[in-house]
Design a protein around this motif. Structure first.
Motif, mmCIF file in Angstrom:
data_model
loop_
_atom_site.group_PDB
_atom_site.id
_atom_site.type_symbol
_atom_site.label_atom_id
_atom_site.label_comp_id
_atom_site.label_asym_id
_atom_site.label_seq_id
_atom_site.Cartn_x
_atom_site.Cartn_y
_atom_site.Cartn_z
ATOM 1 N N ASN A 297 -2.208 -9.049 -8.984
ATOM 2 C CA ASN A 297 -1.049 -8.325 -9.509
ATOM 3 C C ASN A 297 -0.222 -7.646 -8.437
ATOM 4 O O ASN A 297 0.630 -6.810 -8.740
ATOM 5 C CB ASN A 297 -1.525 -7.282 -10.528
ATOM 6 N N GLY A 298 -0.466 -7.978 -7.182
ATOM 7 C CA GLY A 298 0.291 -7.380 -6.087
ATOM 8 C C GLY A 298 -0.614 -6.922 -4.966
ATOM 9 O O GLY A 298 -1.829 -7.149 -4.986
ATOM 10 N N THR A 299 -0.013 -6.275 -3.995
ATOM 11 C CA THR A 299 -0.730 -5.829 -2.802
ATOM 12 C C THR A 299 -0.768 -4.310 -2.747
ATOM 13 O O THR A 299 0.256 -3.647 -2.915
ATOM 14 C CB THR A 299 -0.052 -6.371 -1.531
ATOM 15 N N VAL A 300 -1.960 -3.782 -2.521
ATOM 16 C CA VAL A 300 -2.140 -2.344 -2.311
ATOM 17 C C VAL A 300 -2.310 -2.116 -0.820
ATOM 18 O O VAL A 300 -3.180 -2.721 -0.190
ATOM 19 C CB VAL A 300 -3.367 -1.815 -3.076
ATOM 20 N N LEU A 301 -1.463 -1.275 -0.266
ATOM 21 C CA LEU A 301 -1.529 -0.949 1.159
ATOM 22 C C LEU A 301 -2.328 0.337 1.331
ATOM 23 O O LEU A 301 -2.126 1.308 0.591
ATOM 24 C CB LEU A 301 -0.107 -0.772 1.709
ATOM 25 N N VAL A 302 -3.240 0.321 2.277
ATOM 26 C CA VAL A 302 -4.013 1.528 2.593
ATOM 27 C C VAL A 302 -3.535 2.051 3.938
ATOM 28 O O VAL A 302 -3.751 1.425 4.974
ATOM 29 C CB VAL A 302 -5.524 1.246 2.624
ATOM 30 N N ASP A 303 -2.830 3.172 3.897
ATOM 31 C CA ASP A 303 -2.195 3.816 5.046
ATOM 32 C C ASP A 303 -1.005 3.007 5.567
ATOM 33 O O ASP A 303 -0.885 1.808 5.317
ATOM 34 C CB ASP A 303 -3.192 4.126 6.153
ATOM 35 N N THR A 304 -0.121 3.696 6.275
ATOM 36 C CA THR A 304 1.120 3.077 6.726
ATOM 37 C C THR A 304 1.453 3.395 8.180
ATOM 38 O O THR A 304 2.589 3.216 8.612
ATOM 39 C CB THR A 304 2.285 3.534 5.814
ATOM 40 N N GLY A 305 0.467 3.873 8.932
ATOM 41 C CA GLY A 305 0.653 4.054 10.365
ATOM 42 C C GLY A 305 1.715 5.067 10.728
ATOM 43 O O GLY A 305 1.966 6.040 10.007
ATOM 44 N N ALA A 306 2.374 4.822 11.854
ATOM 45 C CA ALA A 306 3.434 5.702 12.357
ATOM 46 C C ALA A 306 4.497 4.849 13.023
ATOM 47 O O ALA A 306 4.232 3.732 13.472
ATOM 48 C CB ALA A 306 2.872 6.718 13.350
ATOM 49 N N GLY A 307 5.693 5.389 13.093
ATOM 50 C CA GLY A 307 6.786 4.686 13.743
ATOM 51 C C GLY A 307 6.669 4.714 15.257
ATOM 52 O O GLY A 307 5.876 5.470 15.834
ATOM 53 N N ALA A 308 7.470 3.874 15.916
ATOM 54 C CA ALA A 308 7.410 3.738 17.372
ATOM 55 C C ALA A 308 7.675 5.067 18.076
ATOM 56 O O ALA A 308 6.992 5.415 19.043
ATOM 57 C CB ALA A 308 8.412 2.678 17.828
#
Length: 232
Positions: free
Chosen positions: A12-23
């Motif tokens: 039913n879709g993708t669950v993302l665990v955490d999203t890191g940080a930008g450059a």
């Protein structure tokens, strides 16, 4: 120290665990920025539109950035974590240091947009995907258990920075409660189906132990496949 973002791909879709940080944030903190979560997902054939939910294990700068890259995803956070990151604890330089002001502002904006779901304790995000409040590293730290073909895998985030933290029962020194950290190690062990089912939050050995997610793609591994060895 490696920095990971995990994609749980389901029917039913993708669950993302955490999203890191930008450059910019990575550079300011003295770390190399290799690629964004969007670019990493593209390497394995996924895009922002595939992500239905984001579980943020905690709001430290290296886990809670880039949420604006996924504007349609529901954000999942422990209530205790938001209270910590926006409350009196931020008067302390030591407790404030792992948090990023601009990221917190983004979170507050998305909260007012109605995107944030708060949890108090354990909960199910989707069939086979559950969150478990453990604390220790931060008051609202949560880990994620995923039912896979090889059993229950636990994305331990910073409940276990390195494999050695778990093996030696030796906490990573950035924490708010040593007692809760040690209890979290026990919880992670109980939730996982074995030592090879616990995935630390920052250990470079993860990339060495697990097979590549896709041939020719560096830095992306498949956790639903058996690791080469838990001792290598």
């Amino acid at each position: 120290m490696d920095f990971f973002v995990w994609a749980i791909v389901g029917p039913n879709g993708t669950v993302l665990v955490d999203t890191g940080a930008g450059a910019e944030t990575m550079t300011e903190r003295g770390h190399d920025h290799l690629r964004s979560p969007l670019a990493a997902l593209a390497d394995v054939g996924l895009g922002a539109g595939d992500v239905t939910d984001i579980v943020t294990t905690h709001m430290h700068w290296d886990h809670a950035g880039n949420i604006l890259d996924f504007p349609q995803a529901r954000l999942h956070l422990q209530r205790a974590e938001m209270a910590h990151a926006t409350g009196p604890s931020m008067c302390s330089g030591f407790l404030r240091r792992p948090y990023d002001l601009q990221q917190t502002i983004e979170w507050l904006r998305e909260l007012h947009r109605g995107r944030v779901s708060f949890h108090e304790g354990d909960d199910e995000i989707a069939p086979g995907i559950s969150i478990h409040h453990v604390g220790g590293h931060t008051p609202g730290l949560q880990v994620v258990r995923v039912s896979t073909a090889r059993g229950n895998v636990v994305l331990a985030s910073d409940a276990v920075h390195y494999y050695e933290n778990l093996v030696a029962e030796n906490p990573f020194p950035v924490l708010v409660s040593t007692i809760d950290y040690v209890a979290a190690l026990n919880t992670v062990t109980r939730l996982a189906d074995g030592p090879g089912h616990v995935i630390p939050g920052h250990d470079p050995l993860v990339l060495k132990r697990f097979p590549a997610a896709r041939p020719g793609v560096d830095g992306a591994v498949a956790l639903h496949l058996e690791p080469a060895s838990v001792n290598s």
